[in-house]
Design an enzyme around this catalytic site. Structure first.
Site, PDB file in Angstrom:
ATOM      1  N   PRO A   2       0.828  -1.216   0.000  1.00 24.28           N
ATOM      2  CA  PRO A   2       0.000   0.000   0.000  1.00 24.28           C
ATOM      3  C   PRO A   2       0.859   1.261   0.000  1.00 24.28           C
ATOM      4  CG  PRO A   2      -0.693  -1.536   1.724  1.00 24.28           C
ATOM      5  CD  PRO A   2       0.598  -2.052   1.171  1.00 24.28           C
ATOM      6  N   GLU A   3       0.521   2.185  -0.894  1.00 27.48           N
ATOM      7  CA  GLU A   3       1.209   3.466  -0.976  1.00 27.48           C
ATOM      8  C   GLU A   3       0.175   4.565  -0.683  1.00 27.48           C
ATOM      9  OE1 GLU A   3       3.568   3.750  -4.590  1.00 27.48           O
ATOM     10  OE2 GLU A   3       3.765   1.579  -4.678  1.00 27.48           O
ATOM     11  N   LYS A  58       2.380   7.237   4.068  1.00 25.48           N
ATOM     12  CA  LYS A  58       1.697   5.948   4.203  1.00 25.48           C
ATOM     13  C   LYS A  58       1.283   5.650   5.633  1.00 25.48           C
ATOM     14  CE  LYS A  58       5.206   4.287   0.996  1.00 25.48           C
ATOM     15  NZ  LYS A  58       6.248   3.279   0.821  1.00 25.48           N
ATOM     16  N   HIS A  96      -5.103 -14.866   9.426  1.00 27.64           N
ATOM     17  CA  HIS A  96      -4.151 -13.762   9.531  1.00 27.64           C
ATOM     18  C   HIS A  96      -4.782 -12.468  10.054  1.00 27.64           C
ATOM     19  CE1 HIS A  96      -1.338 -16.284   7.362  1.00 27.64           C
ATOM     20  NE2 HIS A  96      -2.228 -16.433   6.413  1.00 27.64           N
ATOM     21  N   ARG A 115       1.802 -10.981   5.732  1.00 25.24           N
ATOM     22  CA  ARG A 115       3.267 -10.943   5.872  1.00 25.24           C
ATOM     23  C   ARG A 115       3.731 -10.374   7.217  1.00 25.24           C
ATOM     24  NH1 ARG A 115       5.951 -10.864   0.779  1.00 25.24           N
ATOM     25  NH2 ARG A 115       7.835 -10.861   2.054  1.00 25.24           N
ATOM     26  N   ARG A 154      21.144  16.149  -5.523  1.00 24.74           N
ATOM     27  CA  ARG A 154      20.994  14.744  -5.129  1.00 24.74           C
ATOM     28  C   ARG A 154      21.593  13.814  -6.164  1.00 24.74           C
ATOM     29  NH1 ARG A 154      19.314  12.383  -0.230  1.00 24.74           N
ATOM     30  NH2 ARG A 154      18.854  14.277   0.945  1.00 24.74           N
ATOM     31  N   ARG A 263      15.024  -2.914  -5.673  1.00 30.01           N
ATOM     32  CA  ARG A 263      13.604  -2.945  -6.068  1.00 30.01           C
ATOM     33  C   ARG A 263      13.473  -3.029  -7.572  1.00 30.01           C
ATOM     34  NH1 ARG A 263      10.277  -1.038  -2.000  1.00 30.01           N
ATOM     35  NH2 ARG A 263       8.705  -2.073  -3.235  1.00 30.01           N
TER      36      ARG A 263
END
Ligand code: ZN
Length: 285
Positions: A2-3, A58, A96, A115, A154, A263
């Site tokens: 989830p974002e 989040k 769960h 998880r 950056r 990622r």
């Protein structure tokens, strides 16, 4: 995982279904998802009413009010597969499900997490502010000036930069890949070397994609569901995320996948050309 759009959808669902309700009982079935002592967690929540719901990036913070006592906050992190629902108590319990909060008005708030990377934490207002202040500006609220300042000088991959919660909070793998595609920027480009014009395009892409995804209740990869257990509707809108091997929706060239900072990154090699200074992972020297 989830974002921002998924967490915002949960936040909006809580506004509708949980605001003003009192927590009558706390049932912890798996203490591993509670930060700190489970007994203390339960005693700090019981009897309090949900007075407001805040979100930054989040992270969700439910303000829990009690008479003659300062407010406490229930901090919710969904982690990888966390689900936070408000449903009728008769609804069969899914496996769960780790925490059950009995609410007045015959509702039950459930935290389920396959998880178990998600966390629930009870904290004071000051602790909540400290946690929120560690995060950069929320990606839905960030201004162009803040965005530009965060990009300046950056190094490192823009893909990792977008996902750095201390610089800007809310973006993860899905919306980072989608925003970079929309802006035509390679995931290995360095923020400090991206032109002002392209930076502006990335800023606009981030805002537009997040807003659109919020309107469609987010993307359901893994186990994400909204407060009533329904999946999000953004998945058909994804242009590159997990579409490696498929043709680019813009130029038909094959979408590729590389690993950036551990990622998966999905991108179109022709719409998102690689800057000369950026070496592809796995290439020599
Ligand atoms: Zn393309």
């Amino acid at each position: 995982m989830p974002e921002l759009p998924e967490v915002e959808t949960v936040s909006q669902g809580l506004q509708q279904r949980a605001l003003g309700r009192r927590i009558l009982a706390v049932d912890i079935r798996h203490a591993g998802v509670i930060a700190g002592s489970p007994q203390q967690f339960a005693s700090e929540l019981e009897g309090r009413s949900i007075a407001s719901i805040r979100r930054k990036g989040k992270v969700l913070a439910l303000e829990l009010a009690a008479e003659k006592e300062p407010a406490r906050y229930l901090l919710v992190r969904l982690g990888m597969t966390g689900q936070f629902t408000v449903i009728e108590p008769e609804t069969p319990l899914e496996s769960h499900t780790h925490v059950l909060l009995t609410l007045d008005g015959r509702q039950e708030m459930r935290f389920r997490d396959v998880r178990r990377f998600g966390r629930l934490r009870s904290c004071t207002g000051a602790e909540m502010e400290t946690i929120f202040n560690r995060l950069g500006p929320d990606a839905q609220q960030v201004t162009w000036e803040q965005f530009l300042a965060a990009m300046r000088a950056r190094r490192g991959a823009v893909k990792s930069w977008l996902m750095n919660q201390q610089l800007m909070a809310g973006i993860g793998n899905i919306y980072a890949d989608e925003s970079l595609f929309a802006a035509g920027i390679h995931p290995l480009a360095q923020p400090g070397r991206i032109s002002r014009n392209k930076g502006r395009r990335l800023f606009r892409a981030v805002r537009k994609i997040l807003d659109h995804a919020v309107r469609l209740q987010g993307t359901s990869f893994r186990d994400y569901v909204d407060i009533e257990g329904r999946p999000g509707n953004y998945e058909p809108q994804l242009r590159v995320y997990q579409r490696d091997g498929e043709p680019c929706p813009r130029c038909r060239r094959t979408i590729r996948r590389i690993v950036v900072a551990g990622r998966s990154s999905h991108f179109c090699p022709s719409c998102q050309p690689r800057p000369r200074y950026a070496r592809m992972p796995g290439s020599r020297r």
